[in-house]
Write a protein that holds these residues in place. Structure first.
Motif, PDB file in Angstrom:
ATOM      1  N   PRO A 186      23.692  -9.817   8.134  1.00  0.00           N
ATOM      2  CA  PRO A 186      24.702  -9.224   9.435  1.00  0.00           C
ATOM      3  C   PRO A 186      25.309  -9.795  10.773  1.00  0.00           C
ATOM      4  CG  PRO A 186      22.920  -7.764   8.509  1.00  0.00           C
ATOM      5  CD  PRO A 186      22.974  -8.280   7.931  1.00  0.00           C
ATOM      6  N   THR A 233      31.705 -14.876   8.763  1.00  0.00           N
ATOM      7  CA  THR A 233      31.605 -15.151   7.709  1.00  0.00           C
ATOM      8  C   THR A 233      33.493 -14.935   7.858  1.00  0.00           C
ATOM      9  OG1 THR A 233      31.100 -13.436   6.223  1.00  0.00           O
ATOM     10  CG2 THR A 233      29.533 -14.718   6.060  1.00  0.00           C
ATOM     11  N   ARG A 253      34.348 -11.957   5.922  1.00  0.00           N
ATOM     12  CA  ARG A 253      34.737 -10.557   6.428  1.00  0.00           C
ATOM     13  C   ARG A 253      35.312 -11.109   7.545  1.00  0.00           C
ATOM     14  NH1 ARG A 253      28.981  -9.444   9.868  1.00  0.00           N
ATOM     15  NH2 ARG A 253      29.796  -7.504  11.381  1.00  0.00           N
ATOM     16  N   GLY A 262      38.474  -7.718   6.945  1.00  0.00           N
ATOM     17  CA  GLY A 262      38.216  -7.009   8.448  1.00  0.00           C
ATOM     18  C   GLY A 262      40.284  -6.957   8.614  1.00  0.00           C
ATOM     19  N   PHE A 303      31.153  -2.173   7.806  1.00  0.00           N
ATOM     20  CA  PHE A 303      30.789  -2.106   6.452  1.00  0.00           C
ATOM     21  C   PHE A 303      29.709  -1.531   6.252  1.00  0.00           C
ATOM     22  CE2 PHE A 303      33.751  -5.323   6.789  1.00  0.00           C
ATOM     23  CZ  PHE A 303      35.210  -5.084   6.570  1.00  0.00           C
ATOM     24  N   ASN A 337      25.104  -4.444   5.676  1.00  0.00           N
ATOM     25  CA  ASN A 337      26.627  -4.947   6.549  1.00  0.00           C
ATOM     26  C   ASN A 337      27.144  -6.264   6.070  1.00  0.00           C
ATOM     27  OD1 ASN A 337      28.204  -4.499   8.110  1.00  0.00           O
ATOM     28  ND2 ASN A 337      27.394  -4.402  10.050  1.00  0.00           N
ATOM     29  N   SER A 338      28.198  -5.733   5.365  1.00  0.00           N
ATOM     30  CA  SER A 338      29.168  -7.023   5.671  1.00  0.00           C
ATOM     31  C   SER A 338      29.282  -7.667   4.410  1.00  0.00           C
ATOM     32  CB  SER A 338      29.687  -7.800   7.075  1.00  0.00           C
ATOM     33  OG  SER A 338      29.787  -6.890   7.196  1.00  0.00           O
ATOM     34  N   HIS A 339      28.520  -6.981   2.899  1.00  0.00           N
ATOM     35  CA  HIS A 339      27.566  -8.163   1.967  1.00  0.00           C
ATOM     36  C   HIS A 339      29.005  -9.045   1.335  1.00  0.00           C
ATOM     37  CE1 HIS A 339      25.539  -9.285  -1.612  1.00  0.00           C
ATOM     38  NE2 HIS A 339      24.257  -8.939  -0.725  1.00  0.00           N
ATOM     39  N   PRO A 340      28.761 -10.276   1.767  1.00  0.00           N
ATOM     40  CA  PRO A 340      29.949 -11.002   0.958  1.00  0.00           C
ATOM     41  C   PRO A 340      29.982 -10.827  -0.304  1.00  0.00           C
ATOM     42  CG  PRO A 340      27.708 -12.394   2.579  1.00  0.00           C
ATOM     43  CD  PRO A 340      26.816 -10.932   1.947  1.00  0.00           C
ATOM     44  N   LEU A 371      32.162  -7.467   0.004  1.00  0.00           N
ATOM     45  CA  LEU A 371      34.073  -8.492   0.999  1.00  0.00           C
ATOM     46  C   LEU A 371      35.084  -8.785  -0.544  1.00  0.00           C
ATOM     47  CD1 LEU A 371      32.137  -8.532   4.209  1.00  0.00           C
ATOM     48  CD2 LEU A 371      32.359  -6.794   3.421  1.00  0.00           C
TER      49      LEU A 371
END
Ligand SMILES: Cc1ncc(COP(=O)(O)O)c(C=O)c1O
Length: 438
Positions: A83, A87, A90, A94, A110, A305-308, A311
């Motif tokens: 995280p 990316t 992300r 966002g 996230f 957090n912000s796991h691809p 997302l």
């Protein structure tokens, strides 16, 4: 095709895995093989019409190929990255959420689901206000982690107490079938008094579900949310809207707060964010809140957090809401649902109350329309409610029958024909409940 039989699957699941909120010895889950759209299929080949979107989260319908492709593509290219990295997925999500969230909310954190989103929401509220107490409502569910089960007002909290210090519960405008719903003025006066007695300057935030979910699809009286917003502003209390269940089209708008033009300071999301295809939650923040972290460390973090994958699933899911016009469709089908509810109420003396907003609905059963005694007590069951649930199950209608309520929360692409099918089965089941009316 499953290699194991349905019984083998169920037996092994029970032997080696723990089920939520159950006495393990008295549960017998359904062995599910696949799902598509508004239906799912058991290992034995039985079809169910999903009238609860599982846990009110499969909003775009099951197994949408567009989301599956997006997840697969992301998995091939970059399934995971720390995280601390940036990316494209992300960046894009966002921007998209900043566009969709109400008012000036334009930054997100996230998480993996709803509870983690609420955990971080209150962490942020406490850090940015320097206050320690959180107000929450009794008829609410906010998650099952240590802090969020303390925020939760419903009986799932009881066995987990004592929980996190500093949570104060307040009553909702709704008081059950017998006492009904307070008007906004009465509910707000009570809230104002509680805030005064607790000490306004000790309260960091008030967390609430704008339309309450599992505790009975409770739609606030007009003016209530606006009044809560005003009260919070007056006392420097942050307003946290838990839109984990009510968000992403469930109520016929992107978010439930939009129906009353209220902009929270913090808004939590999960479930419909990915239509539950991949675990993902988010905490939406207004500049008033997140600016604090320009100068201060954010003492929070998650490996995922912000796991691809989450997302990518969310971006594709949001595209489906937009491409298929699902938010508008939810509002339109909500009108059809309201007509079905009314028909049931006109026909069956056991129907005490019906309500829905978009595709967020419930039918509450009573033993008597004069006394409004519920068909099952608060936090309880009854033979009649069990028989109603059994009938729905036998006829292939999946939904949540909780206490005296039958939930009606199908995936948003539900058609008029499917709604008629589902309500036809509920209509049959209500014959059982009618026999218990005194
Ligand atoms: C309003 C609300 N908040 C929070 C949660 C917790 O979400 P999760 O189960 O993803 O942790 C739920 C789950 O049902 C919910 O309905």
């Amino acid at each position: 095709m499953s290699e194991l039989t349905a019984d083998e699957i169920v037996d092994l699941c029970l032997k080696h895995t723990l089920y939520d909120w159950q006495q393990q010895g008295s549960t017998r889950p359904i062995a599910v093989a696949s799902a598509r759209g508004c239906e799912f299929f058991t290992v034995d080949g039985k079809r169910y019409l999903d009238f609860n979107s599982q846990l009110m989260g499969v909003n775009i319908g099951h197994a949408d190929p567009r989301v599956a492709d997006a997840i697969a593509e992301q998995a091939r290219v970059l399934p995971y990255i720390s995280p601390f990295m940036a990316t494209e997925v992300r960046a894009r999500l966002g921007v998209k959420l900043a566009e969709l969230m109400p008012g000036d909310l334009d930054k997100v954190f996230f998480t993996l689901g709803g509870a983690e989103a609420n955990e971080n929401a209150i962490r942020i509220a406490k850090a940015t206000t320097g206050r320690q107490k959180i107000l929450a409502r009794y008829r609410s569910y906010h998650g099952a982690t240590y802090a969020t089960i303390t925020l939760t007002g419903d009986p799932r909290r009881w066995a987990n107490e004592p929980g996190m210090p500093g949570v104060v519960h307040v009553l909702d405008p709704y008081h059950g079938t017998r006492r009904g719903t307070d008007d906004a003025k009465t509910a707000l006066a009570y809230l104002e008094e509680t805030v005064m007695l607790e000490g306004p300057k000790t309260i960091a935030a008030f967390i609430l579900e704008p339309v309450t979910g599992t505790n009975g699809i409770l739609i606030p009286p007009d003016g209530y949310l606006q009044g809560v917003r005003e009260l919070c502003d007056r006392h420097g209390i942050l307003l946290i809207a838990d839109e984990v269940m009510s968000g992403f089209g469930r109520t016929g708008d992107w978010f439930a707060v939009n129906h009353w033009g209220v902009v929270p300071d913090i808004m939590t999301m999960a479930k419909g964010l990915t239509s539950s295809a991949v675990p993902l939650g988010a905490v939406g923040l207004s500049p008033k809140v997140y600016r604090y972290f320009d100068e201060h460390v954010f003492y929070g973090g998650l490996t995922y957090n912000s796991h691809p994958l989450g997302l990518a699933a969310a971006l594709a899911t949001i595209r489906v809401y937009e491409e298929d016009g699902l938010i508008e469709h939810s509002a339109k089908m909500g009108e059809v649902m309201a007509r079905h509810h009314q028909e049931l109420a006109d026909k069956h003396p056991s129907v005490g109350l019906v309500r829905n907003i978009g595709l967020f609905g419930i039918v509450e059963l009573v033993r008597n329309r004069e006394t409004m005694e519920p068909m099952a007590p608060y936090n309880g069951a009854s033979d009649e409610m069990k028989a109603v649930g059994k009938h729905l199950d036998e006829r292939g209608l999946f939904t949540m029958v909780r206490w005296n309520g039958i939930m009606t929360n199908p995936p948003l692409p539900i058609t008029e024909e499917q709604l008629a099918e589902g309500f036809g089965i509920i209509d049959e089941a209500l014959e059982i409940a009618d026999r218990a009316v005194v």
